[in-house]
Write a protein that holds these residues in place. Structure first.
Motif, PDB file in Angstrom:
ATOM      1  N   TYR A 139       0.818  -1.213   0.000  1.00 21.22           N
ATOM      2  CA  TYR A 139       0.000   0.000   0.000  1.00 21.22           C
ATOM      3  C   TYR A 139       0.850   1.260   0.000  1.00 21.22           C
ATOM      4  CZ  TYR A 139      -2.797  -3.805   1.919  1.00 21.22           C
ATOM      5  OH  TYR A 139      -3.388  -5.031   2.134  1.00 21.22           O
ATOM      6  N   GLY A 140       2.075   1.160  -0.455  1.00 27.45           N
ATOM      7  CA  GLY A 140       2.973   2.301  -0.447  1.00 27.45           C
ATOM      8  C   GLY A 140       3.768   2.369   0.842  1.00 27.45           C
ATOM      9  N   MET A 141       4.803   3.201   0.833  1.00 22.54           N
ATOM     10  CA  MET A 141       5.688   3.321   1.988  1.00 22.54           C
ATOM     11  C   MET A 141       5.353   4.569   2.796  1.00 22.54           C
ATOM     12  SD  MET A 141       9.849   3.403   2.095  1.00 22.54           S
ATOM     13  CE  MET A 141       9.965   5.137   1.635  1.00 22.54           C
ATOM     14  N   ASN A 142       5.452   4.462   4.110  1.00 25.43           N
ATOM     15  CA  ASN A 142       5.195   5.578   5.015  1.00 25.43           C
ATOM     16  C   ASN A 142       6.503   6.050   5.632  1.00 25.43           C
ATOM     17  OD1 ASN A 142       2.132   5.198   5.094  1.00 25.43           O
ATOM     18  ND2 ASN A 142       2.836   3.198   5.830  1.00 25.43           N
ATOM     19  N   VAL A 143       6.752   7.350   5.591  1.00 21.94           N
ATOM     20  CA  VAL A 143       7.914   7.927   6.251  1.00 21.94           C
ATOM     21  C   VAL A 143       7.422   9.015   7.187  1.00 21.94           C
ATOM     22  CG1 VAL A 143      10.109   9.116   6.007  1.00 21.94           C
ATOM     23  CG2 VAL A 143       9.438   7.422   4.298  1.00 21.94           C
ATOM     24  N   ASP A 144       7.572   8.769   8.475  1.00 25.26           N
ATOM     25  CA  ASP A 144       7.102   9.688   9.490  1.00 25.26           C
ATOM     26  C   ASP A 144       8.197  10.705   9.797  1.00 25.26           C
ATOM     27  OD1 ASP A 144       5.925  10.914  11.648  1.00 25.26           O
ATOM     28  OD2 ASP A 144       6.121   9.204  13.011  1.00 25.26           O
ATOM     29  N   PRO A 145       7.928  12.017   9.644  1.00 28.02           N
ATOM     30  CA  PRO A 145       8.942  13.023   9.984  1.00 28.02           C
ATOM     31  C   PRO A 145       9.116  13.166  11.495  1.00 28.02           C
ATOM     32  CG  PRO A 145       6.900  14.100   9.362  1.00 28.02           C
ATOM     33  CD  PRO A 145       6.709  12.634   9.093  1.00 28.02           C
ATOM     34  N   GLY A 146       8.188  12.594  12.254  1.00 33.12           N
ATOM     35  CA  GLY A 146       8.255  12.713  13.697  1.00 33.12           C
ATOM     36  C   GLY A 146       7.692  14.042  14.185  1.00 33.12           C
ATOM     37  N   ARG A 147       7.416  14.126  15.460  1.00 33.00           N
ATOM     38  CA  ARG A 147       6.904  15.356  16.069  1.00 33.00           C
ATOM     39  C   ARG A 147       7.154  15.285  17.566  1.00 33.00           C
ATOM     40  NH1 ARG A 147       0.365  14.530  15.545  1.00 33.00           N
ATOM     41  NH2 ARG A 147       0.284  12.307  16.056  1.00 33.00           N
ATOM     42  N   THR A 148       6.928  16.379  18.248  1.00 31.43           N
ATOM     43  CA  THR A 148       7.159  16.417  19.684  1.00 31.43           C
ATOM     44  C   THR A 148       5.844  16.177  20.429  1.00 31.43           C
ATOM     45  OG1 THR A 148       6.743  18.782  19.990  1.00 31.43           O
ATOM     46  CG2 THR A 148       8.978  18.120  19.297  1.00 31.43           C
ATOM     47  N   MET A 149       5.966  15.841  21.703  1.00 34.75           N
ATOM     48  CA  MET A 149       4.774  15.693  22.517  1.00 34.75           C
ATOM     49  C   MET A 149       4.030  17.023  22.618  1.00 34.75           C
ATOM     50  SD  MET A 149       4.128  12.604  23.707  1.00 34.75           S
ATOM     51  CE  MET A 149       4.364  12.187  21.985  1.00 34.75           C
ATOM     52  N   GLY A 150       4.788  18.124  22.573  1.00 39.58           N
ATOM     53  CA  GLY A 150       4.151  19.436  22.563  1.00 39.58           C
ATOM     54  C   GLY A 150       3.281  19.614  21.331  1.00 39.58           C
ATOM     55  N   ASP A 151       3.786  19.155  20.183  1.00 36.25           N
ATOM     56  CA  ASP A 151       3.001  19.222  18.939  1.00 36.25           C
ATOM     57  C   ASP A 151       1.716  18.408  19.063  1.00 36.25           C
ATOM     58  OD1 ASP A 151       4.953  20.771  17.697  1.00 36.25           O
ATOM     59  OD2 ASP A 151       6.001  19.029  16.871  1.00 36.25           O
ATOM     60  N   VAL A 152       1.840  17.200  19.618  1.00 35.92           N
ATOM     61  CA  VAL A 152       0.670  16.324  19.757  1.00 35.92           C
ATOM     62  C   VAL A 152      -0.357  16.963  20.686  1.00 35.92           C
ATOM     63  CG1 VAL A 152      -0.146  14.033  20.416  1.00 35.92           C
ATOM     64  CG2 VAL A 152       2.109  14.278  19.375  1.00 35.92           C
ATOM     65  N   MET A 153       0.111  17.558  21.785  1.00 37.61           N
ATOM     66  CA  MET A 153      -0.798  18.218  22.718  1.00 37.61           C
ATOM     67  C   MET A 153      -1.522  19.376  22.047  1.00 37.61           C
ATOM     68  SD  MET A 153       1.505  18.288  26.202  1.00 37.61           S
ATOM     69  CE  MET A 153       2.058  16.770  27.000  1.00 37.61           C
ATOM     70  N   ASN A 154      -0.792  20.144  21.243  1.00 39.04           N
ATOM     71  CA  ASN A 154      -1.419  21.269  20.525  1.00 39.04           C
ATOM     72  C   ASN A 154      -2.440  20.779  19.516  1.00 39.04           C
ATOM     73  OD1 ASN A 154       0.132  23.162  21.903  1.00 39.04           O
ATOM     74  ND2 ASN A 154       1.747  23.200  20.349  1.00 39.04           N
ATOM     75  N   GLU A 155      -2.110  19.705  18.799  1.00 41.65           N
ATOM     76  CA  GLU A 155      -3.040  19.150  17.823  1.00 41.65           C
ATOM     77  C   GLU A 155      -4.293  18.618  18.508  1.00 41.65           C
ATOM     78  OE1 GLU A 155      -1.032  16.316  15.348  1.00 41.65           O
ATOM     79  OE2 GLU A 155       0.558  17.723  14.813  1.00 41.65           O
ATOM     80  N   ALA A 156      -4.119  18.058  19.707  1.00 44.42           N
ATOM     81  CA  ALA A 156      -5.270  17.567  20.460  1.00 44.42           C
ATOM     82  C   ALA A 156      -6.196  18.719  20.838  1.00 44.42           C
ATOM     83  CB  ALA A 156      -4.800  16.826  21.712  1.00 44.42           C
ATOM     84  N   GLU A 157      -5.616  19.828  21.301  1.00 45.58           N
ATOM     85  CA  GLU A 157      -6.424  20.996  21.673  1.00 45.58           C
ATOM     86  C   GLU A 157      -7.143  21.568  20.455  1.00 45.58           C
ATOM     87  OE1 GLU A 157      -3.917  23.792  23.615  1.00 45.58           O
ATOM     88  OE2 GLU A 157      -3.570  22.550  25.386  1.00 45.58           O
ATOM     89  N   GLU A 158      -6.432  21.649  19.340  1.00 51.77           N
ATOM     90  CA  GLU A 158      -7.036  22.177  18.114  1.00 51.77           C
ATOM     91  C   GLU A 158      -8.147  21.262  17.608  1.00 51.77           C
ATOM     92  OE1 GLU A 158      -3.736  22.571  15.494  1.00 51.77           O
ATOM     93  OE2 GLU A 158      -2.848  24.278  16.585  1.00 51.77           O
ATOM     94  N   GLY A 159      -7.898  19.953  17.684  1.00 47.85           N
ATOM     95  CA  GLY A 159      -8.906  18.997  17.235  1.00 47.85           C
ATOM     96  C   GLY A 159     -10.174  19.076  18.067  1.00 47.85           C
ATOM     97  N   GLN A 160     -10.027  19.220  19.382  1.00 54.00           N
ATOM     98  CA  GLN A 160     -11.196  19.332  20.249  1.00 54.00           C
ATOM     99  C   GLN A 160     -11.924  20.649  20.011  1.00 54.00           C
ATOM    100  OE1 GLN A 160     -12.469  16.921  22.314  1.00 54.00           O
ATOM    101  NE2 GLN A 160     -14.188  18.364  22.403  1.00 54.00           N
ATOM    102  N   ALA A 161     -11.159  21.722  19.769  1.00 52.09           N
ATOM    103  CA  ALA A 161     -11.779  23.021  19.489  1.00 52.09           C
ATOM    104  C   ALA A 161     -12.621  22.954  18.217  1.00 52.09           C
ATOM    105  CB  ALA A 161     -10.701  24.098  19.362  1.00 52.09           C
ATOM    106  N   GLU A 162     -12.130  22.261  17.212  1.00 52.13           N
ATOM    107  CA  GLU A 162     -12.884  22.098  15.963  1.00 52.13           C
ATOM    108  C   GLU A 162     -14.163  21.284  16.194  1.00 52.13           C
ATOM    109  OE1 GLU A 162     -10.365  20.407  13.008  1.00 52.13           O
ATOM    110  OE2 GLU A 162      -8.994  22.129  12.927  1.00 52.13           O
ATOM    111  N   LEU A 163     -14.055  20.244  17.026  1.00 55.03           N
ATOM    112  CA  LEU A 163     -15.239  19.445  17.345  1.00 55.03           C
ATOM    113  C   LEU A 163     -16.273  20.289  18.073  1.00 55.03           C
ATOM    114  CD1 LEU A 163     -13.907  15.960  18.568  1.00 55.03           C
ATOM    115  CD2 LEU A 163     -15.250  16.435  16.523  1.00 55.03           C
ATOM    116  N   ASP A 164     -15.807  21.102  19.039  1.00 52.96           N
ATOM    117  CA  ASP A 164     -16.726  21.953  19.806  1.00 52.96           C
ATOM    118  C   ASP A 164     -17.405  22.974  18.891  1.00 52.96           C
ATOM    119  OD1 ASP A 164     -15.989  20.593  22.088  1.00 52.96           O
ATOM    120  OD2 ASP A 164     -14.537  22.106  22.746  1.00 52.96           O
ATOM    121  N   ALA A 165     -16.626  23.555  17.970  1.00 52.49           N
ATOM    122  CA  ALA A 165     -17.191  24.552  17.043  1.00 52.49           C
ATOM    123  C   ALA A 165     -18.216  23.908  16.124  1.00 52.49           C
ATOM    124  CB  ALA A 165     -16.076  25.194  16.236  1.00 52.49           C
ATOM    125  N   SER A 166     -17.912  22.711  15.662  1.00 52.50           N
ATOM    126  CA  SER A 166     -18.819  21.994  14.770  1.00 52.50           C
ATOM    127  C   SER A 166     -20.110  21.632  15.507  1.00 52.50           C
ATOM    128  CB  SER A 166     -18.145  20.737  14.244  1.00 52.50           C
ATOM    129  OG  SER A 166     -19.037  19.970  13.456  1.00 52.50           O
TER     130      SER A 166
END
Length: 383
Positions: A344-371
């Motif tokens: 199914y093709g190759m995946n190359v993860d650039p990686g990210r920090t736990m800070g990035d994941v925490m920010n994405e979680a907050e943004e994702g929840q904010a989008e859910l709340d707005a929706s």
């Protein structure tokens, strides 16, 4: 009434502080006595990884810890090849960089192709790395089977290890009262009776228990199976780090240790575990980098599907984040095979920090709340 003199007040304060200090030491000593002897190597055995002296491990700069989640589930027909000795369902390589005060974590998919040989002339049943721990040649020190295979494939040295029974992991989370986690997408499964897909855990922020965490962490109902599952696990790790930073106390730590100590095999003693915990608390989430092994699904022997790690991409990631810049390890020195065709093709993860994941979680929840708010307004207007 005559007020006590200044020197007398200071003396009283000193006595009170001394009593409190002794009481605190007494409590700490009691807590220590309750858990100290419970942490040992257990069935995993002693760590004696065989490494290549020509490959520089970074000296005292790096501390390398292997974290393993052992699954003893014998009801799953795909997991019976370990014969009750446990398969490694989670393999996480964690490196602390003392010079930079940072942490790098390398996620190894459980289906990673480890080759047909496990050492000592012993053949694998599936070719997957998750059976190496239980079925390798060193049955007295099973952790060596996995540590040596990791070194063979990735040239990553291991200083210490922690192996935890996945059932105990659930107990730990329940003892903590669960943790707040943002689930980045619906966790689904196909109902075996109806053949229809059903939602097990909906997208959004939830207080998840140990049982719910198991559903989230082990779910593989994705197009890219293990690779996507590892991304889901990153959100869990971020939630766990946040919980330890904001909700957990020393008493909570010892209480949890007392509950799960007998289910953990480790080369560390309680004081070393506490030191590791204290060190991790000092690291900013922005300095905790996590990355998945690059690669994708491929067939072996015409039918067995495994996860092939791409050798060149993996060498780049490891040299950039897990080795001294002056001592890279060439791709050809890794024990990974190359030249396979990915289904199914190759995946190359650039990686990210736990800070990035925490920010994405907050943004994702904010989008859910707005929706949700927009949907509610639309319904009210229609009414």
């Amino acid at each position: 009434m005559k007020k006590p003199g200044k020197h007398k007040v200071l003396k009283i304060v000193a006595i009170v502080l001394a009593v409190l200090l002794l009481a605190g030491c007494g409590v700490a000593a009691y807590l220590y006595s309750q858990v100290a002897d419970a942490f040992d190597e257990g069935d995993a055995g002693s760590l004696n990884q065989q490494t290549d002296p020509d490959i520089e491990a970074g000296g005292d700069r790096f501390y390398n810890l292997l974290l393993v989640g052992i699954d003893y589930d014998s009801e799953d027909e795909n997991r019976d090849y370990a014969q009750g000795k446990g398969n490694t369902d989670v393999i996480l390589y964690v490196q602390i960089d003392r010079d930079n005060g940072s942490v790098n974590a390398f996620q190894i998919p459980r289906d990673t192709y480890a080759g047909e040989e496990m050492g000592g002339g012993i053949k694998t049943n599936t070719g997957k790395i998750n059976e190496v721990y239980a079925n390798g040649p060193d049955q007295k020190n099973k952790i060596n089977n996995l540590a040596n295979k990791i070194y063979e494939l990735f040239k990553l040295p291991v200083d210490d290890y922690v192996a935890i029974d996945m059932e105990a992991f659930k107990t730990m989370l329940n003892n903590m009262g669960g943790i707040e986690m943002y689930v980045p997408w619906d966790i689904t499964a196909v109902n075996k009776e109806t053949g229809e897909e059903e939602i097990l855990v909906p997208q959004g922020t939830h207080r998840i228990s140990g049982d719910t965490a198991e559903v989230i962490l082990r779910n593989r109902n994705y197009g890219t199976a293990d690779y996507k599952r590892l991304e889901t696990q990153q959100y869990f790790y971020a939630a766990l780090v946040k919980s330890l930073l904001t909700e957990y106390t020393l008493a909570d730590y010892y209480d949890t240790c007392k509950v799960i100590a007998h289910y953990i095999d480790t080369s560390l003693d309680i004081t070393e575990l506490w030191g590791l915990y204290a060190t991790m608390l000092k690291v900013d989430p922005a300095n905790i980098y996590i990355v998945r092994a690059p690669g994708g699904a491929a067939n072996i022997n015409g039918h067995q599907q495994v996860y092939y790690v791409d050798r060149d991409s993996c060498a780049d990631i490891l040299n950039q984040h897990f080795r001294p810049a002056e001592n890279p390890v060439p791709a050809e020195q890794l024990g990974l095979i190359t030249g396979e065709t990915y289904l199914y093709g190759m995946n190359v993860d650039p990686g990210r920090t736990m800070g990035d994941v925490m920010n994405e979680a907050e943004e994702g929840q904010a989008e859910l709340d707005a929706s949700s708010a927009a949907s509610s307004d639309s319904t009210d207007a229609a009414a």
